[in-house]
Design a protein around this motif. Sequence first.
Motif, PDB file in Angstrom:
ATOM      1  N   TYR A   1       0.641  -1.141  -0.009  1.00 30.59           N
ATOM      2  CA  TYR A   1      -0.029   0.132  -0.086  1.00 30.59           C
ATOM      3  C   TYR A   1       0.740   1.337   0.090  1.00 30.59           C
TER       4      TYR A   1
ATOM      5  N   PHE B   1      -0.928  -4.924  -7.196  1.00 32.26           N
ATOM      6  CA  PHE B   1      -2.354  -5.237  -7.189  1.00 32.26           C
ATOM      7  C   PHE B   1      -2.321  -6.777  -6.561  1.00 32.26           C
ATOM      8  N   ASN B   2      -2.992  -6.772  -5.255  1.00 37.28           N
ATOM      9  CA  ASN B   2      -2.774  -8.122  -4.687  1.00 37.28           C
ATOM     10  C   ASN B   2      -4.522  -8.450  -4.807  1.00 37.28           C
ATOM     11  N   HIS B   3      -4.850  -9.575  -5.346  1.00 36.80           N
ATOM     12  CA  HIS B   3      -5.926  -9.732  -5.628  1.00 36.80           C
ATOM     13  C   HIS B   3      -7.153  -8.773  -5.776  1.00 36.80           C
ATOM     14  N   VAL B   4      -6.831  -7.998  -6.930  1.00 38.09           N
ATOM     15  CA  VAL B   4      -7.493  -6.717  -7.140  1.00 38.09           C
ATOM     16  C   VAL B   4      -8.507  -6.856  -8.386  1.00 38.09           C
TER      17      VAL B   4
ATOM     18  N   THR C   1      -3.332 -10.577  -9.280  1.00 37.07           N
ATOM     19  CA  THR C   1      -2.332 -10.316  -8.480  1.00 37.07           C
ATOM     20  C   THR C   1      -0.908 -10.075  -9.617  1.00 37.07           C
TER      21      THR C   1
ATOM     22  N   ARG D   1      -6.946   2.452 -11.312  1.00 36.39           N
ATOM     23  CA  ARG D   1      -5.905   2.989 -10.718  1.00 36.39           C
ATOM     24  C   ARG D   1      -4.692   3.276 -11.901  1.00 36.39           C
TER      25      ARG D   1
ATOM     26  N   SER E   1       2.470  -6.953  -9.963  1.00 39.92           N
ATOM     27  CA  SER E   1       3.416  -5.825  -9.894  1.00 39.92           C
ATOM     28  C   SER E   1       3.914  -5.301 -10.998  1.00 39.92           C
TER      29      SER E   1
ATOM     30  N   GLU F   1     -11.349  -2.330 -10.629  1.00 40.82           N
ATOM     31  CA  GLU F   1     -10.355  -1.608  -9.780  1.00 40.82           C
ATOM     32  C   GLU F   1      -9.041  -1.099 -10.477  1.00 40.82           C
ATOM     33  N   ILE F   2      -8.466  -2.304 -11.124  1.00 41.88           N
ATOM     34  CA  ILE F   2      -7.040  -1.982 -11.727  1.00 41.88           C
ATOM     35  C   ILE F   2      -7.192  -0.737 -12.632  1.00 41.88           C
TER      36      ILE F   2
ATOM     37  N   TRP G   1       3.158   2.906  -4.412  1.00 43.34           N
ATOM     38  CA  TRP G   1       2.888   4.109  -5.170  1.00 43.34           C
ATOM     39  C   TRP G   1       3.710   5.202  -4.951  1.00 43.34           C
TER      40      TRP G   1
ATOM     41  N   LEU H   1       3.437  -0.129  -9.288  1.00 45.61           N
ATOM     42  CA  LEU H   1       1.929  -0.330  -9.089  1.00 45.61           C
ATOM     43  C   LEU H   1       2.015  -2.067  -8.621  1.00 45.61           C
TER      44      LEU H   1
END
Length: 395
Positions: free
Chosen positions: A318, A328-331, A361, A339, A363, A335-336, A321, A326
């Motif tokens: 968290y 994303f963990n189980h997003v 998930t 962002r 990065s 929503e991705i 950023w 960037l």
Amino acid sequence: MIHFSKILKLARKLADMVLRGKRIERTDIEGDFFSDEDKDYVIAHLSDPAKIEAQNKLAKEIHKTRNKDWQKVEAAIRPPVKKVRYLHVWTRVAAVFIGFIAIGYFFFRDHLPGGPAPGDGVKEQHITLRLPDGSIKILEEAENGDIRDRNGKIVGIRRGSSINYRKEGHAGNTTAPEYHEIQIPFGKTFELVLSDGTTVTLNAGSSLKYPVHFTGKRDRQVFLEGEAYFDVEKNPKQPFVVETDGINVQVLGTRFVINSYKEESRIRTVLLEGSVALFEKGEAYDPEKAARLIPGQKATWNKTQKDISFEEVDTGLYTGWMEGRLIFNHVPFNEILRRLERYYDITIVNKNKALDKEVFTASFEGESIENILNSFGRNYPFEYTVQGDNIVINP
């Protein structure tokens, strides 16, 4: 028939949102004369940087002939008589009007006292600072200088992408506070050092309203929309309170992240160090009733259901950023996309609705938007088209 006055009112509103870096949603485009397709067109049109030059040229022309402003505007947007598909043509022309006229004319004429004159050419979304008198100061990224109050006294020092308001020996001013409000557009971040020494790092698409100085008689209160990292200077006698659209977060001295974007259904608070208490906006703080976080926990407030949940998390997910990553963990994919829009300052229209609830998930660091979309596409194949800063994911 669509009233000209309604289009003007909408133009003012959307122009203000665009130049303040705020995301425009369908719900912001009021009026039953706009279909969902036309709303998407307006949003994409306002986000197209190719239109900026035309906006500036038209604004300059209108500024030169102010006595005939309204006649020019009305003539520019009035649809031809006896045109087939009258309403459809009208809304398309209205979208062009909003993009070309509103940004170039209404914003500069009515919303920037002391700012650039029409035709000077604001060619991108800028970080802006609203001063206590309501005027707007545009903050150029490479600019250094002083931030002054209405009396000419220096209250902050500008150094590139940061402003420092801190005063040595700060003890809390006793006069009524004056507020600054900073707006961060998509694609940018910014750092503030408040007068008490608290450091705030603001993510893209965020805004913060804060006192130029904190008084000694009340809580140190700021108002956040979007996402920010706080490193709060400890002061047991004067709690620090962050007010969001739903909850307040109260601390004495600690490090935490709040994610409270208007378009999101949840407010997330992640605690890195210290202790924070959360209580519903509009209620008085009660230490016996307020929910408390411990380091390594995330609290999620559901705006609709008005309930809160807690879980242990990797806090690095968290704060990435702030380092340009960037994560994303189980997003969910929808929503991705939001962002990605904020991070890259782009507009993405997803017409493949089956993708919305797919969870990923991943990065990324230093990747192009095309590489990121291609990476997701390898797991769940989809096609997309790119036109400038507008991307459409095909059904």
